[in-house]
Write an enzyme that holds these catalytic residues in place. Sequence first.
Site, PDB file in Angstrom:
ATOM      1  N   ASN A  45       0.705  -1.175   0.006  1.00 21.11           N
ATOM      2  CA  ASN A  45       0.083  -0.040  -0.083  1.00 21.11           C
ATOM      3  C   ASN A  45       0.737   1.249  -0.081  1.00 21.11           C
ATOM      4  O   ASN A  45       0.292   2.337   0.182  1.00 21.11           O
ATOM      5  CB  ASN A  45      -0.908  -0.133   1.190  1.00 21.11           C
ATOM      6  N   GLY A  46       2.084   1.262  -0.169  1.00 18.95           N
ATOM      7  CA  GLY A  46       3.037   2.345  -0.135  1.00 18.95           C
ATOM      8  C   GLY A  46       3.878   2.778   1.182  1.00 18.95           C
ATOM      9  O   GLY A  46       4.591   3.687   1.041  1.00 18.95           O
ATOM     10  N   ARG A 104      10.665  25.931  -2.166  1.00 19.20           N
ATOM     11  CA  ARG A 104      10.155  27.138  -2.998  1.00 19.20           C
ATOM     12  C   ARG A 104       8.924  27.751  -2.425  1.00 19.20           C
ATOM     13  O   ARG A 104       8.403  28.763  -2.796  1.00 19.20           O
ATOM     14  CB  ARG A 104      10.001  26.528  -4.460  1.00 19.20           C
ATOM     15  N   ASP A 178      16.368  36.443 -12.027  1.00 20.74           N
ATOM     16  CA  ASP A 178      15.285  37.107 -11.456  1.00 20.74           C
ATOM     17  C   ASP A 178      15.543  38.043 -10.346  1.00 20.74           C
ATOM     18  O   ASP A 178      16.871  37.863  -9.801  1.00 20.74           O
ATOM     19  CB  ASP A 178      14.109  36.298 -11.039  1.00 20.74           C
ATOM     20  N   LYS A 201      12.011  39.432 -14.446  1.00 19.47           N
ATOM     21  CA  LYS A 201      10.721  38.666 -15.081  1.00 19.47           C
ATOM     22  C   LYS A 201       9.447  38.785 -14.621  1.00 19.47           C
ATOM     23  O   LYS A 201       9.442  39.163 -13.295  1.00 19.47           O
ATOM     24  CB  LYS A 201      11.218  37.017 -15.295  1.00 19.47           C
ATOM     25  N   ASP A 229      21.635  30.440 -10.416  1.00 19.23           N
ATOM     26  CA  ASP A 229      20.292  30.056  -9.932  1.00 19.23           C
ATOM     27  C   ASP A 229      20.649  28.941  -9.155  1.00 19.23           C
ATOM     28  O   ASP A 229      21.705  28.343  -8.991  1.00 19.23           O
ATOM     29  CB  ASP A 229      19.288  29.801 -10.948  1.00 19.23           C
TER      30      ASP A 229
END
Length: 322
Positions: A45-46, A104, A178, A201, A229
Site C-alpha cells: 500500500n506504499g 520554493r 530574477d 521577469k 540560480d
Amino acid sequence: MTGMKATGQKQLMLFSGRTHPALAEEVAKELGIEVVPTRFDTFANGEIFMRYLESVRGSDAFVIQSHADPVNESIMEQLIMVDALKRASAKRITVVTPILGYARQDKKHRGREPISSRLVTDLFRTAGADRMMAVDLHTDQIQGFFDGPVDHLFALPILADHIASQVDHAEITVVSPDAGRVRTADRWADRLGAPLAIIHKRRDPDVANQVKVHEVVGEVKDRVCVLVDDMIDTGGTIVKASEALFEQGAKKVLVAATHGVLSGPAADRLQNSRISEVVITNTLPVPEERAFEKLTQLSIAPLVARAINEVFTDGSVTSLFD
C-alpha cells in the site's frame, strides 16, 4: 559522589535513504567511514518500513537524504529514519538535506496558500531532529523555520571555480535570472570580480512554470554571461533568460545552478538552446534519460563531508566559506 562518567568516546554514524545512495557513499568515503547498513521495505500500500542493522545508541547521527522525485516519499522516508534513531537512543540527530523539499514554498504569494517549507522543517523537528544541514536553500530565511541550529552550505566556490577555469575573468558578466537571486548573483560577482546584470521577469500568477516578460538590466553586449540560480526545474526560465541575453548582444551564455531537478522537457530544452554549458552539482541524482551533452555535474560530497566533520568535532562550519 553523584553521577557516573562514561568512558566511551563520541561516535559519528552516517545513514542514508534510498533516493541518492551514491552521494552518501561519496560522503562516507570522504569521511573515511561506511554508511550504516539499513533495511528498507515498501509495503504493497506504499507504506515504508526500515530498520538499522547496527546499534546507534549514543551516536552522533547524520541522516542524509536528497528530496528527489518522488519528493513526498523521500521526505517521509527520512522522517521515519529520524524517528527510528530517536527511539534507538541516538545522542544527537542531524538531518542532512542536500536539497530541501518544498523550499520554493517559503512564503504566501496570495491568500489561502500554505507555507509548506515551514511545515517540512516542523515535521523534522517533531520527528526528533536536533540539527539541520542543507545546501543552497531557496531563500536564507528558511534557516529560521527550523527550531534549532541550521548549517547552510554554499556550492558557490565549487561552481565558480569551475566557471573561472573555463572563461577569461575579464569577459564575464554574472547575471541573476530574477530579482530573487540578486543576492546570490552578487556573491558570484564578488567571487569572480565581475560586473552584475539582472533579468526582470514577470510570471503569470495563474500558470505555474510560465514566464511572460523578460527585461535585462545591465551591460551584457559582447560579454560571456554566467546565469546563476539555485535550481533548474523545467528549464523554461533559464532558456528564456538566455534568449533575452542573446537579444541584448551577449557573446556566450553559461548556466550554473546547485540543484539539477531537470523535470519534464528540461534536458531537451537546454540541449537545444544556445547555452554553451550547464553546470550543476550532484545534490540530486541525474538519471541517464535526463542527462545531456552540455551538462556538467560536480560533486558536492567533499563540502558536505567537511561540514559534517566540523559539526561532529565542534568546529566551525562558517570557516569553510571564509
